[in-house]
Design a protein around this motif. Sequence first.
Motif, PDB file in Angstrom:
ATOM      1  N   VAL A   7       0.847  -1.195   0.000  1.00  0.00           N
ATOM      2  CA  VAL A   7       0.000   0.000   0.000  1.00  0.00           C
ATOM      3  C   VAL A   7       0.884   1.247   0.000  1.00  0.00           C
ATOM      4  O   VAL A   7       1.733   1.429   0.884  1.00  0.00           O
ATOM      5  N   LYS A   8       0.672   2.101  -1.013  1.00  0.00           N
ATOM      6  CA  LYS A   8       1.445   3.336  -1.142  1.00  0.00           C
ATOM      7  C   LYS A   8       0.495   4.521  -1.247  1.00  0.00           C
ATOM      8  O   LYS A   8      -0.582   4.417  -1.834  1.00  0.00           O
ATOM      9  N   LYS A   9       0.933   5.648  -0.668  1.00  0.00           N
ATOM     10  CA  LYS A   9       0.118   6.865  -0.736  1.00  0.00           C
ATOM     11  C   LYS A   9       1.024   8.076  -0.625  1.00  0.00           C
ATOM     12  O   LYS A   9       1.874   8.162   0.265  1.00  0.00           O
ATOM     13  N   LEU A  17       3.013   6.689   2.648  1.00  0.00           N
ATOM     14  CA  LEU A  17       3.065   5.228   2.766  1.00  0.00           C
ATOM     15  C   LEU A  17       3.949   4.693   1.642  1.00  0.00           C
ATOM     16  O   LEU A  17       3.726   5.005   0.478  1.00  0.00           O
ATOM     17  N   LYS A  18       4.917   3.866   2.004  1.00  0.00           N
ATOM     18  CA  LYS A  18       5.940   3.454   1.039  1.00  0.00           C
ATOM     19  C   LYS A  18       5.907   1.959   0.737  1.00  0.00           C
ATOM     20  O   LYS A  18       6.917   1.381   0.343  1.00  0.00           O
ATOM     21  N   SER A  38       4.262   9.088  10.970  1.00  0.00           N
ATOM     22  CA  SER A  38       4.782   7.815  10.456  1.00  0.00           C
ATOM     23  C   SER A  38       3.867   7.180   9.420  1.00  0.00           C
ATOM     24  O   SER A  38       4.250   6.222   8.761  1.00  0.00           O
ATOM     25  N   GLY A  39       2.636   7.693   9.270  1.00  0.00           N
ATOM     26  CA  GLY A  39       1.704   7.158   8.283  1.00  0.00           C
ATOM     27  C   GLY A  39       0.629   6.259   8.858  1.00  0.00           C
ATOM     28  O   GLY A  39      -0.178   5.693   8.113  1.00  0.00           O
ATOM     29  N   GLY A 214       8.261   6.485   9.211  1.00  0.00           N
ATOM     30  CA  GLY A 214       8.660   6.930   7.887  1.00  0.00           C
ATOM     31  C   GLY A 214       7.928   6.258   6.750  1.00  0.00           C
ATOM     32  O   GLY A 214       8.475   6.105   5.663  1.00  0.00           O
ATOM     33  N   GLY A 215       6.681   5.841   7.011  1.00  0.00           N
ATOM     34  CA  GLY A 215       5.881   5.251   5.950  1.00  0.00           C
ATOM     35  C   GLY A 215       6.131   3.789   5.669  1.00  0.00           C
ATOM     36  O   GLY A 215       5.634   3.256   4.674  1.00  0.00           O
TER      37      GLY A 215
END
Length: 250
Positions: A7-9, A17-18, A38-39, A214-215
């Motif tokens: 999941v990325k955003k 989100l990484k 931190s996401g 940090g995502g």
Amino acid sequence: MLEVKNVKKSFGDNQVLKGIDLKVNKGDIIVILGPSGSGKTTFLRSLNFLEKADSGTMDFDEIHTEFSNASGKVIIKVRKKTAFVFQNYNLFQNKTALQNVMEGLVTARRVPRKESEERAKKALDKVGLSGRYDYYPYQLSGGQQQRVGIARAVVVNPDILLFDEPTSALDPELIGEVLAVMKSLAEEGATMIVVTHEMSFAQEVASRIVFMDGGVVVEEGSAREIFTAPKEERTRQFLRRIIRDYDYVI
């Protein structure tokens, strides 16, 4: 039950989100920890499309979708299987506690009004508000308002309850009453994903801890593993800052 992958955003140039993976089984109490930024909340909101992730996949029982192109019909199905408890209650100020809890049943799920009222009263009873059916939000304490919010989530019988820092807006003396309700739901077998800074709740109730920074997911494991023998130095740094006199066991 629920599995999401990669999941990325991003918001503009900021990638929040990484590539988050998460698997949830029935009855799990998953607590997501991490510093501000931190996401955590973005990820939680993505799970029922309050935020739309840029990429990633979701498998939720019979539902399979990509976040980026989920149809309206799929989003409705996911939202019917989840319920969200917000930081700041999000109650209708012109409706009573009972009406707030009934609203989703009557409007979104087309449950007959009489049945909705019966179910709403049972939900309010469950969170200790049987004497507050006709109270408006301004007549309730912050803790009571959040318990109305929990009743509103519970009344729709969701497969998964999503809690976004449910005690963060409360005075310290009111936090305990909300955590007690959440613990009772856990004991009854509810499946929950909880973003929180309440370390005692995480230690006592969580079946799994996910630590984000940090995502990304830095580390995950049982409450015992994370709180007594974290593998990552970043996890240890976070716990030292949050828990006074924290000392991990190697």
